[in-house]
Design an enzyme around this catalytic site. Sequence first.
Site, PDB file in Angstrom:
ATOM      1  N   ARG A 272      56.227  22.830  39.080  1.00 42.38           N
ATOM      2  CA  ARG A 272      56.238  21.395  39.386  1.00 42.38           C
ATOM      3  C   ARG A 272      56.954  20.617  38.287  1.00 42.38           C
ATOM      4  O   ARG A 272      57.730  19.703  38.565  1.00 42.38           O
ATOM      5  CB  ARG A 272      54.806  20.885  39.569  1.00 42.38           C
ATOM      6  CG  ARG A 272      54.099  21.492  40.769  1.00 42.38           C
ATOM      7  CD  ARG A 272      52.754  20.840  41.035  1.00 42.38           C
ATOM      8  NE  ARG A 272      51.804  20.939  39.961  1.00 42.38           N
ATOM      9  CZ  ARG A 272      50.887  21.903  39.811  1.00 42.38           C
ATOM     10  NH1 ARG A 272      50.815  22.878  40.702  1.00 42.38           N
ATOM     11  NH2 ARG A 272      50.037  21.888  38.804  1.00 42.38           N
TER      12      ARG A 272
ATOM     13  N   PHE B  53      54.307  20.806  49.829  1.00 44.83           N
ATOM     14  CA  PHE B  53      54.307  22.251  49.717  1.00 44.83           C
ATOM     15  C   PHE B  53      53.183  22.713  48.819  1.00 44.83           C
ATOM     16  O   PHE B  53      52.782  21.995  47.909  1.00 44.83           O
ATOM     17  CB  PHE B  53      55.643  22.749  49.129  1.00 44.83           C
ATOM     18  CG  PHE B  53      56.801  22.485  50.027  1.00 44.83           C
ATOM     19  CD1 PHE B  53      57.130  23.387  51.022  1.00 44.83           C
ATOM     20  CD2 PHE B  53      57.549  21.330  49.902  1.00 44.83           C
ATOM     21  CE1 PHE B  53      58.189  23.137  51.873  1.00 44.83           C
ATOM     22  CE2 PHE B  53      58.604  21.069  50.751  1.00 44.83           C
ATOM     23  CZ  PHE B  53      58.928  21.980  51.744  1.00 44.83           C
ATOM     24  N   VAL B  54      52.710  23.933  49.046  1.00 47.49           N
ATOM     25  CA  VAL B  54      51.778  24.552  48.120  1.00 47.49           C
ATOM     26  C   VAL B  54      52.590  24.924  46.885  1.00 47.49           C
ATOM     27  O   VAL B  54      53.534  25.700  46.968  1.00 47.49           O
ATOM     28  CB  VAL B  54      51.109  25.800  48.734  1.00 47.49           C
ATOM     29  CG1 VAL B  54      50.231  26.498  47.706  1.00 47.49           C
ATOM     30  CG2 VAL B  54      50.312  25.421  49.972  1.00 47.49           C
ATOM     31  N   SER B  55      52.231  24.322  45.781  1.00 40.76           N
ATOM     32  CA  SER B  55      52.927  24.561  44.524  1.00 40.76           C
ATOM     33  C   SER B  55      51.882  24.892  43.461  1.00 40.76           C
ATOM     34  O   SER B  55      51.402  24.016  42.759  1.00 40.76           O
ATOM     35  CB  SER B  55      53.728  23.312  44.139  1.00 40.76           C
ATOM     36  OG  SER B  55      54.423  23.530  42.942  1.00 40.76           O
ATOM     37  N   PRO B  56      51.522  26.170  43.345  1.00 45.36           N
ATOM     38  CA  PRO B  56      50.364  26.521  42.530  1.00 45.36           C
ATOM     39  C   PRO B  56      50.564  26.478  41.015  1.00 45.36           C
ATOM     40  O   PRO B  56      49.578  26.457  40.284  1.00 45.36           O
ATOM     41  CB  PRO B  56      50.044  27.952  42.972  1.00 45.36           C
ATOM     42  CG  PRO B  56      51.317  28.480  43.505  1.00 45.36           C
ATOM     43  CD  PRO B  56      52.059  27.318  44.068  1.00 45.36           C
TER      44      PRO B  56
END
Length: 142
Positions: free
Chosen positions: A47, A39-42
């Site tokens: 995180r 997943f995109v986890s900016p």
Amino acid sequence: HGLCSDLGFGPGDRQENIRRIGEVCNLFTDAGLIVLAAFVSPYKADRDNVRQLLDKNQKDGDESNSNTSRKNFIEVYVKADVETCEQRDPKGLWKRAKAGEIKNFTGISAPFEAPENPELVLNTSEKSVEECTSELMNYLRE
């Protein structure tokens, strides 16, 4: 439809998206399954929260392995520059974000905090899918 269909691209929605994903992964790992979630986890904090959730439950749930290095959370940074992401985008979201049509888009109009110490970095701008897959499998075997 879907677990996170009610969410957008804003910071709060991104945070909630990753929290929900972490909880789902936790359910599967509690059942003894191996989960690979991409997943995109900016945001680093999000995180870190998922890492804490999954690693905490590993320690709490299996006291016999408290001295082992096994983890329930392995951060793999699938690294790609903006140009590579735009080239690979089948929905045209990157192009639309660059045109200002999508607000809070990670890497364009919203920040991305690159992982500081991931267990593995896969630079997909420089390596093929096959090379990255091989690196990942080798890491998991170790």
